[in-house]
Design a protein around this motif. Structure first.
Motif, short mmCIF file in Angstrom:
data_model
loop_
_atom_site.label_atom_id
_atom_site.label_comp_id
_atom_site.label_asym_id
_atom_site.label_seq_id
_atom_site.Cartn_x
_atom_site.Cartn_y
_atom_site.Cartn_z
N ILE A 4 -24.66 76.70 -65.83
CA ILE A 4 -25.86 77.47 -66.17
C ILE A 4 -26.00 77.58 -67.69
O ILE A 4 -27.10 77.42 -68.24
CB ILE A 4 -25.82 78.86 -65.54
N ASP A 5 -24.89 77.87 -68.38
CA ASP A 5 -24.95 78.03 -69.84
C ASP A 5 -25.47 76.76 -70.51
O ASP A 5 -26.31 76.82 -71.43
CB ASP A 5 -23.58 78.38 -70.40
N ALA A 6 -24.98 75.59 -70.07
CA ALA A 6 -25.40 74.33 -70.66
C ALA A 6 -26.89 74.07 -70.42
O ALA A 6 -27.63 73.66 -71.31
CB ALA A 6 -24.57 73.18 -70.10
N LEU A 7 -27.34 74.34 -69.20
CA LEU A 7 -28.74 74.12 -68.86
C LEU A 7 -29.66 75.10 -69.60
O LEU A 7 -30.71 74.72 -70.11
CB LEU A 7 -28.94 74.24 -67.36
N GLU A 8 -29.24 76.36 -69.65
CA GLU A 8 -30.09 77.36 -70.32
C GLU A 8 -30.20 77.08 -71.81
O GLU A 8 -31.26 77.28 -72.41
CB GLU A 8 -29.55 78.76 -70.04
N GLU A 9 -29.11 76.62 -72.43
CA GLU A 9 -29.17 76.26 -73.84
C GLU A 9 -30.16 75.12 -74.04
O GLU A 9 -30.99 75.14 -74.97
CB GLU A 9 -27.80 75.85 -74.37
N ALA A 10 -30.07 74.10 -73.17
CA ALA A 10 -30.96 72.95 -73.28
C ALA A 10 -32.42 73.37 -73.05
O ALA A 10 -33.32 72.93 -73.78
CB ALA A 10 -30.56 71.87 -72.27
N MET A 11 -32.65 74.22 -72.07
CA MET A 11 -34.01 74.67 -71.79
C MET A 11 -34.57 75.50 -72.94
O MET A 11 -35.74 75.37 -73.31
CB MET A 11 -34.04 75.46 -70.47
N GLU A 12 -33.72 76.34 -73.52
CA GLU A 12 -34.17 77.16 -74.64
C GLU A 12 -34.50 76.31 -75.86
O GLU A 12 -35.52 76.51 -76.51
CB GLU A 12 -33.09 78.19 -74.99
N ARG A 13 -33.63 75.34 -76.15
CA ARG A 13 -33.81 74.54 -77.36
C ARG A 13 -34.95 73.53 -77.23
O ARG A 13 -35.44 73.02 -78.24
CB ARG A 13 -32.51 73.83 -77.72
N THR A 14 -35.35 73.21 -75.99
CA THR A 14 -36.43 72.24 -75.79
C THR A 14 -37.71 72.89 -75.27
O THR A 14 -38.67 72.18 -74.94
CB THR A 14 -35.99 71.13 -74.81
N ALA A 15 -37.75 74.21 -75.21
CA ALA A 15 -38.87 74.92 -74.57
C ALA A 15 -40.21 74.60 -75.22
O ALA A 15 -41.25 74.58 -74.53
CB ALA A 15 -38.62 76.42 -74.61
N ASP A 16 -40.22 74.35 -76.51
CA ASP A 16 -41.48 74.10 -77.21
C ASP A 16 -41.84 72.62 -77.29
O ASP A 16 -42.88 72.26 -77.86
CB ASP A 16 -41.42 74.68 -78.62
N ASN A 17 -40.98 71.75 -76.73
CA ASN A 17 -41.29 70.32 -76.75
C ASN A 17 -42.46 70.02 -75.83
O ASN A 17 -42.62 70.65 -74.78
CB ASN A 17 -40.06 69.50 -76.34
N THR A 18 -43.25 69.04 -76.21
CA THR A 18 -44.50 68.76 -75.48
C THR A 18 -44.53 67.37 -74.86
O THR A 18 -45.58 66.93 -74.38
CB THR A 18 -45.70 68.91 -76.43
N GLY A 19 -43.40 66.67 -74.87
CA GLY A 19 -43.36 65.33 -74.30
C GLY A 19 -42.92 65.34 -72.85
O GLY A 19 -43.27 66.24 -72.08
#
Length: 253
Positions: A128-143
């Protein structure tokens, strides 16, 4: 199917004709199957197949992004996969962490947004920690949206949605005649993404395995004998070309 012939010959498919970029499916979903059999054929432990399968994930994410696919959903772990041997399950739970440790920076550079759909409560904290970090860091990506179906089961998803709707009816927030396809879709884990246009399943199996049963109602299905660790850009292009050759009528003429 071309890929079946080449698989029987022990070869990868030759590079396919390039798909028409203006007719690429918006949403491609993939059942990544055959890791264990790929490993067994080589006298390797099953976990070796899962590890090698991460390279196929990288290849497909890059190719989907290059072709202009907007959503890519990967069936990474089902609610039924907990029945597998504990050492294999433990390894599978570590894969998201390993993959994202290696690939997250490239995903960010390429404007990819990471998402996850599944039951988080049963997953280990490190997953969960790995996924949540990835989701948080890419949340503003638009691709490309890279959506991992992890600890996901479609029947469970639909039962949870139906129970929530029934609760709203019992509490007076909904009336039975307000229940329709749109409402059901809005209660599913995939509520923020469109239904898949194309489903790909590798390894020669011809079933859905409790994957997005509601959402795949009118998706085009494409199956290949190629095991997931061997799946490459040419195979993905072949699937997209097959999709582009079909006429989608959605029940009409």
């Amino acid at each position: 199917m071309i890929s079946r012939l080449w698989a029987k010959l022990g070869k990868s498919s030759p590079k396919a004709e390039m798909p028409q970029l203006d007719k690429v499916p918006d949403h491609v979903a993939i059942i990544m199957d055959g890791n264990g059999r790929w490993a067994k054929d080589r006298g390797l432990p099953r976990i070796a197949g899962h590890h090698t399968g991460m390279k196929a994930v990288k290849r497909v994410v890059r190719e989907a992004d290059r072709l202009g696919v907007k959503y890519l959903t990967l069936y990474a772990f089902s609610t039924e996969n907990w029945k597998r041997p504990k050492d294999e399950v433990d390894f599978l739970m570590r894969l998201p962490q390993q993959f994202l440790e290696i690939e997250l920076e490239e995903l960010i550079e390429n404007n990819v947004q990471v998402r996850m759909m599944g039951i988080k409560s049963d997953l280990p904290s490190y997953t969960i920690d790995a996924l949540e970090e990835a989701m948080e860091r890419t949340a503003d990506n638009t691709g490309l949206v890279l959506n991992f179906a992890l600890n996901y089961g479609s029947r469970k998803e639909m039962i949870d949605a139906i129970q929530a709707i029934a609760g709203d009816v019992a509490d007076g927030r909904l009336t039975p005649d307000q229940i329709d396809e749109q409402l059901m879709s809005e209660r599913l884990l995939s509520r923020d993404i469109p239904d898949p246009d194309l489903l790909i399943r590798t390894s020669g199996e011809l079933r859905l395995s409790n994957f997005m049963l509601w959402q795949l109602a009118y998706s085009e299905l494409w199956f290949t004998d190629v095991y997931w660790p061997e799946f490459n850009e040419a195979h993905f292009q072949e699937a997209v070309l097959q999709y582009q050759s079909r006429k989608r009528r959605f029940g009409g003429l």
